[in-house]
Structures are given as C-alpha cells and as structure tokens.
Design a protein around this motif. Structure first.
Motif, PDB file in Angstrom:
ATOM      1  N   UNK A   6       0.730  -0.685  -0.047  1.00 17.34           N
ATOM      2  CA  UNK A   6      -0.093  -0.247  -0.384  1.00 17.34           C
ATOM      3  C   UNK A   6       0.806   1.453  -0.051  1.00 17.34           C
ATOM      4  N   UNK A   7       0.791   2.306  -0.605  1.00 22.13           N
ATOM      5  CA  UNK A   7       1.579   3.205  -1.347  1.00 22.13           C
ATOM      6  C   UNK A   7       0.973   4.061  -1.661  1.00 22.13           C
ATOM      7  N   UNK A   8       1.135   5.424  -2.267  1.00 20.24           N
ATOM      8  CA  UNK A   8       0.528   6.725  -2.700  1.00 20.24           C
ATOM      9  C   UNK A   8       0.662   6.158  -4.641  1.00 20.24           C
ATOM     10  N   UNK A   9       1.248   5.617  -4.982  1.00 16.41           N
ATOM     11  CA  UNK A   9       1.144   4.788  -6.705  1.00 16.41           C
ATOM     12  C   UNK A   9      -0.552   3.639  -6.690  1.00 16.41           C
ATOM     13  N   UNK A  10      -0.574   2.946  -5.360  1.00 18.11           N
ATOM     14  CA  UNK A  10      -1.620   1.827  -5.710  1.00 18.11           C
ATOM     15  C   UNK A  10      -2.753   2.895  -5.185  1.00 18.11           C
ATOM     16  N   UNK A  52      -4.809  -6.690  -0.542  1.00 15.01           N
ATOM     17  CA  UNK A  52      -4.560  -8.576   0.024  1.00 15.01           C
ATOM     18  C   UNK A  52      -4.064  -9.147  -1.553  1.00 15.01           C
ATOM     19  N   UNK A  53      -4.207  -9.459  -2.986  1.00 17.76           N
ATOM     20  CA  UNK A  53      -2.794  -9.189  -4.011  1.00 17.76           C
ATOM     21  C   UNK A  53      -1.310  -9.363  -3.778  1.00 17.76           C
ATOM     22  N   UNK A  54      -1.217  -7.595  -3.005  1.00 13.90           N
ATOM     23  CA  UNK A  54      -0.099  -7.267  -3.639  1.00 13.90           C
ATOM     24  C   UNK A  54       0.834  -8.129  -1.423  1.00 13.90           C
ATOM     25  N   UNK A  55      -0.705  -8.006  -0.684  1.00 18.40           N
ATOM     26  CA  UNK A  55       0.189  -9.045   0.468  1.00 18.40           C
ATOM     27  C   UNK A  55       0.796 -10.490   0.141  1.00 18.40           C
ATOM     28  N   UNK A  56      -0.157 -10.629  -0.386  1.00 16.98           N
ATOM     29  CA  UNK A  56      -0.115 -12.319  -1.144  1.00 16.98           C
ATOM     30  C   UNK A  56       1.554 -12.266  -1.894  1.00 16.98           C
ATOM     31  N   UNK A  59       4.591 -12.095   1.109  1.00 16.53           N
ATOM     32  CA  UNK A  59       4.495 -12.993   1.992  1.00 16.53           C
ATOM     33  C   UNK A  59       4.475 -14.287   1.107  1.00 16.53           C
ATOM     34  N   UNK A  60       4.895 -14.496  -0.488  1.00 19.43           N
ATOM     35  CA  UNK A  60       5.476 -15.601  -1.076  1.00 19.43           C
ATOM     36  C   UNK A  60       6.693 -15.605  -1.809  1.00 19.43           C
ATOM     37  N   UNK A  61       6.464 -14.130  -1.656  1.00 20.96           N
ATOM     38  CA  UNK A  61       7.876 -13.491  -2.537  1.00 20.96           C
ATOM     39  C   UNK A  61       7.609 -13.719  -3.980  1.00 20.96           C
ATOM     40  N   UNK A  62       6.278 -13.926  -4.407  1.00 19.11           N
ATOM     41  CA  UNK A  62       6.219 -14.034  -5.670  1.00 19.11           C
ATOM     42  C   UNK A  62       6.427 -12.502  -6.978  1.00 19.11           C
ATOM     43  N   UNK A  63       7.383 -13.457  -7.879  1.00 20.78           N
ATOM     44  CA  UNK A  63       8.012 -12.474  -9.107  1.00 20.78           C
ATOM     45  C   UNK A  63       7.073 -12.965 -10.445  1.00 20.78           C
ATOM     46  N   UNK A  67       4.462 -18.845 -11.797  1.00 19.04           N
ATOM     47  CA  UNK A  67       3.462 -19.230 -12.142  1.00 19.04           C
ATOM     48  C   UNK A  67       3.073 -18.255 -11.909  1.00 19.04           C
ATOM     49  N   UNK A  68       2.457 -18.524  -9.921  1.00 19.81           N
ATOM     50  CA  UNK A  68       1.835 -17.969  -9.431  1.00 19.81           C
ATOM     51  C   UNK A  68       1.690 -16.859  -9.135  1.00 19.81           C
ATOM     52  N   UNK A  69       2.018 -15.493  -9.605  1.00 20.78           N
ATOM     53  CA  UNK A  69       2.313 -14.674  -9.716  1.00 20.78           C
ATOM     54  C   UNK A  69       1.054 -14.335 -10.916  1.00 20.78           C
TER      55      UNK A  69
END
Length: 93
Positions: A6-10, A52-56, A59-63, A67-69
């Motif tokens: 969560x930041x100003x861009x979001x 929620x997407x950002x948190x996930x 949390x899972x260090x997705x990049x 695939x999960x990203x």
C-alpha cells in the motif's frame, strides 16, 4: 512506479480507476446518490483486492517469473470484473 504494498501509487491507481467509473454511470443517467454508492463500493473492493494481492505477493515472494504470480494476477482481474459487474447489475436493476 512501485505498485507493491500500500503506497501512493496504489492509491493513485485505485483513485483513477474509481473516477473513470463515473463516465459509464453518467451515460446510463444513474442518480447522484447511486453514483456515489457505486464509486464508494468500487473504491473499497478495488482497494481490498489490490492490497490482498500485494500482501500475498510479498508473503510468498512471488515475482514475474513465477507461475503463481500470474495466476494470482488473473484471479485479481477476475475479481475486479466480477465486482464491477455486480455493482452495475445492482444499479441497473
């Protein structure tokens, strides 16, 4: 721009998306109180889905090479479309 967390861009992204939603509502001559309600729910749902997407992702260090990203991004987009569909359906009922 950094859209992660969560930041100003979001917040700007969610604000622009919410404000852009006014134009289709004006075409259908929706009442001002209904437009306000639609914008409120659009902002809240868009905010909730993106946070929620950002948190996930964090949390899972997705990049982007994971695939999960991309699967999560697809779910994110489906949730956005479904929420807008439900809001519009309620307004036009």
């Amino acid at each position: 721009p950094n859209k992660y967390g969560f930041n100003r861009y979001m917040l700007m992204h969610i604000g622009i998306t919410t404000v852009a939603f006014i134009f289709p509502l004006l075409i259908f001559r929706i009442s001002p109180s209904s437009i306000f309600a639609a914008l409120f729910f659009t902002f809240i749902t868009h905010f909730s889905i993106d946070v929620l997407r950002s948190f996930i992702n964090r949390h899972f260090a997705l990049s982007t090479n994971n695939y999960y990203f991309w699967a999560l991004l697809g779910i994110d987009q489906i949730l956005h479309v479904v929420s807008i569909f439900l809001i519009v359906t309620k307004l036009l009922a």
